[in-house]
Design a protein around this motif. Structure first.
Motif, mmCIF file in Angstrom:
data_model
loop_
_atom_site.group_PDB
_atom_site.id
_atom_site.type_symbol
_atom_site.label_atom_id
_atom_site.label_comp_id
_atom_site.label_asym_id
_atom_site.label_seq_id
_atom_site.Cartn_x
_atom_site.Cartn_y
_atom_site.Cartn_z
ATOM 1 N N ASN A 1 30.813 51.757 58.515
ATOM 2 C CA ASN A 1 31.649 51.636 57.322
ATOM 3 C C ASN A 1 32.616 52.819 57.267
ATOM 4 N N THR A 2 33.912 52.531 57.288
ATOM 5 C CA THR A 2 34.902 53.615 57.284
ATOM 6 C C THR A 2 35.359 53.992 55.873
ATOM 7 N N SER B 1 49.296 42.784 49.093
ATOM 8 C CA SER B 1 50.159 43.851 48.560
ATOM 9 C C SER B 1 49.331 45.088 48.232
ATOM 10 N N LEU B 2 48.149 44.861 47.662
ATOM 11 C CA LEU B 2 47.229 45.965 47.361
ATOM 12 C C LEU B 2 46.845 46.710 48.638
ATOM 13 N N ASN B 3 46.569 45.965 49.702
ATOM 14 C CA ASN B 3 46.187 46.591 50.966
ATOM 15 C C ASN B 3 47.311 47.446 51.542
ATOM 16 N N HIS B 4 48.547 47.003 51.338
ATOM 17 C CA HIS B 4 49.687 47.792 51.821
ATOM 18 C C HIS B 4 49.739 49.141 51.095
ATOM 19 N N VAL B 5 49.509 49.115 49.791
ATOM 20 C CA VAL B 5 49.501 50.361 49.006
ATOM 21 C C VAL B 5 48.346 51.256 49.447
ATOM 22 N N ASP C 1 44.164 52.849 56.294
ATOM 23 C CA ASP C 1 43.806 51.498 56.742
ATOM 24 C C ASP C 1 42.319 51.200 56.607
ATOM 25 N N GLY C 2 41.483 52.211 56.799
ATOM 26 C CA GLY C 2 40.040 52.007 56.772
ATOM 27 C C GLY C 2 39.477 51.672 55.405
ATOM 28 N N PHE C 3 40.329 51.656 54.377
ATOM 29 C CA PHE C 3 39.873 51.376 53.019
ATOM 30 C C PHE C 3 40.416 50.046 52.481
ATOM 31 N N ARG C 4 41.103 49.298 53.317
ATOM 32 C CA ARG C 4 41.680 48.047 52.845
ATOM 33 C C ARG C 4 40.602 47.038 52.437
ATOM 34 N N VAL C 5 40.970 46.133 51.555
ATOM 35 C CA VAL C 5 40.045 45.111 51.063
ATOM 36 C C VAL C 5 39.914 44.023 52.121
ATOM 37 N N GLY C 6 38.686 43.695 52.495
ATOM 38 C CA GLY C 6 38.442 42.740 53.567
ATOM 39 C C GLY C 6 38.517 41.289 53.118
ATOM 40 N N TYR D 1 38.028 53.861 44.619
ATOM 41 C CA TYR D 1 39.071 54.452 45.454
ATOM 42 C C TYR D 1 39.956 55.411 44.655
ATOM 43 N N TRP D 2 40.390 54.956 43.470
ATOM 44 C CA TRP D 2 41.327 55.740 42.660
ATOM 45 C C TRP D 2 40.648 56.223 41.381
ATOM 46 N N PHE D 3 39.484 56.847 41.548
ATOM 47 C CA PHE D 3 38.705 57.295 40.385
ATOM 48 C C PHE D 3 39.463 58.319 39.542
ATOM 49 N N ASP D 4 40.447 58.982 40.139
ATOM 50 C CA ASP D 4 41.205 59.998 39.400
ATOM 51 C C ASP D 4 42.630 59.532 39.089
ATOM 52 N N GLU D 5 42.889 58.232 39.273
ATOM 53 C CA GLU D 5 44.216 57.675 38.982
ATOM 54 C C GLU D 5 44.055 56.426 38.128
ATOM 55 N N ALA D 6 43.758 56.639 36.863
ATOM 56 C CA ALA D 6 43.447 55.535 35.949
ATOM 57 C C ALA D 6 44.603 54.553 35.807
#
Length: 376
Positions: free
Chosen positions: A256-257, A308-312, A321-326, A356-361
């Protein structure tokens, strides 16, 4: 046990893998490398059948006193031996080809060829990627496609975790009633089975391979799993026994990356594996066929938002890339309903991006709104 007795071979608690008749008295066979205490058996049925209920855990059990249970077992083979005539049944495992793999796993043929070539070049490969890209789903099917059949007797799977140890994997002392007893681990037993059947490939699959302390788990076998060290022998820590990892064993790990809590993989072990990246397969032919079969406008709209979310996520310096939604989050054997779509969005995808964005509400709020609006 005596000559003429019927023997059923079980695998775990839920599988029967053979039925045979004892044809010899007890033999101590010093020519064998393992399992020296034997009786010869005429295996009349070899394959895999669902055990009726849960089998006992004992290695050897006399089931003669339980006629109802014996009848259930015999009924498994009734269609294969009509009129009481016993026929040799080999290869009951269903065939499984490269085409079967490509139909089930969203991967193109070129990538499949690359993956199989990597496995043959290194003997050890790790499938890496974020959750939901199909690593675990593909691992067993990769083994089956190379073997040409779904032969579960030649595939073993374990999952590493922080408490997993050398004693679980290779061998160690376990407490028994009168003290401690040396017990062989999963990989030890698997290698011994493969060694006795060296004409065929065996596949050992390790899920979450980077969750374990790999140096501790592999111990002295870290050297032996290397391709050019296969067949060489080394003395084991506890038994002082000479041991080898056979050349017909292939190791497939999954990593798991997207889990920040995991340490980097041991570099000594890393160079013994080839690493194959599993990415979201939204653009693959297999996934497009899946979407066409489901014919769900809401699912199609949701996938567009997720791409689109994966691109962001890919462009985010703290992710990548290792965090993209599968794609496997959106695979469903049943009907695509509004309730199912809502469940995926609310209880799987949104919690993931929240982590992923716990500090970016603000970013979490905006993307949550985009995902929800796609399935309205």
């Amino acid at each position: 046990m005596k000559i003429g007795d019927v023997v059923f071979a079980k695998k775990g608690k839920y599988k029967i893998v053979g039925k045979g008749i004892v044809t010899s008295d007890y033999i101590y066979d010093i020519s064998r490398k393992t399992y020296l205490h034997i009786r010869k058996v005429d295996w009349q049925n070899i394959g895999e059948w669902e055990h009726p209920g849960q089998a006992v855990m004992k290695t050897l059990t006399n089931i003669s006193p339980y006629p109802d249970y014996v009848k259930k077992l015999l009924d498994l083979f009734a269609e294969e031996a009509p009129d009481g005539i016993s026929e040799q049944k080999e290869g009951k495992y269903p065939s499984y080809t490269k085409d079967d793999f490509l139909n089930e796993v969203f991967m193109d043929e070129e990538m499949y060829v690359t993956l199989t070539e990597l496995l043959e070049a290194k003997y050890n490969v790790i499938l890496q990627g974020a959750p939901g890209v199909g690593k675990t789903f593909a691992a067993k099917r990769l083994a089956y496609s190379i073997m040409g059949q779904k032969d579960t007797s030649r595939v073993a799977m374990v999952q590493f975790h922080q408490s997993y140890s050398y004693e679980d994997f290779i061998q160690g002392y376990r407490p028994v009633k009168d003290g401690f007893e040396l017990e062989n681990g999963t990989f030890y037993k698997f290698c011994k089975e493969a060694e006795e059947d060296n004409e065929r490939l065996y596949f050992f699959i390790i899920d979450e391979i980077n969750r374990g302390n790999l140096s501790k788990i592999f111990g002295e076998l870290m050297m032996l799993i290397e391709k050019d060290k296969r067949g060489e022998k080394i003395k084991l820590l506890y038994s002082n026994e000479w041991f080898t990892v056979p050349g017909n064993v292939r190791i497939i790990g999954m990593m798991n990356t997207a889990d920040r809590s995991l340490a980097l993989m041991d570099y000594a072990l890393r160079r013994r594996f080839a690493f194959f990246e599993f990415a979201p397969a939204f653009d693959s032919e297999g996934f497009r066929n899946y979407m066409a079969d489901k014919n769900s406008p809401k699912l199609e709209k949701l996938i567009t938002v997720v791409e689109s979310l994966n691109h962001v996520i890919s462009m985010d310096e703290s992710l990548g890339d290792g965090f993209r939604v599968g794609h496997s989050y959106f695979c469903n054997d049943g009907e695509i309903t509004d309730g199912w779509l809502k469940s995926v969005v609310e209880y799987e995808i949104i919690p993931l991006i929240n982590e992923y964005w716990f500090d970016e509400a603000t970013k979490v709020r905006d993307w949550s709104a985009n995902l929800r609006s796609a399935i309205k």
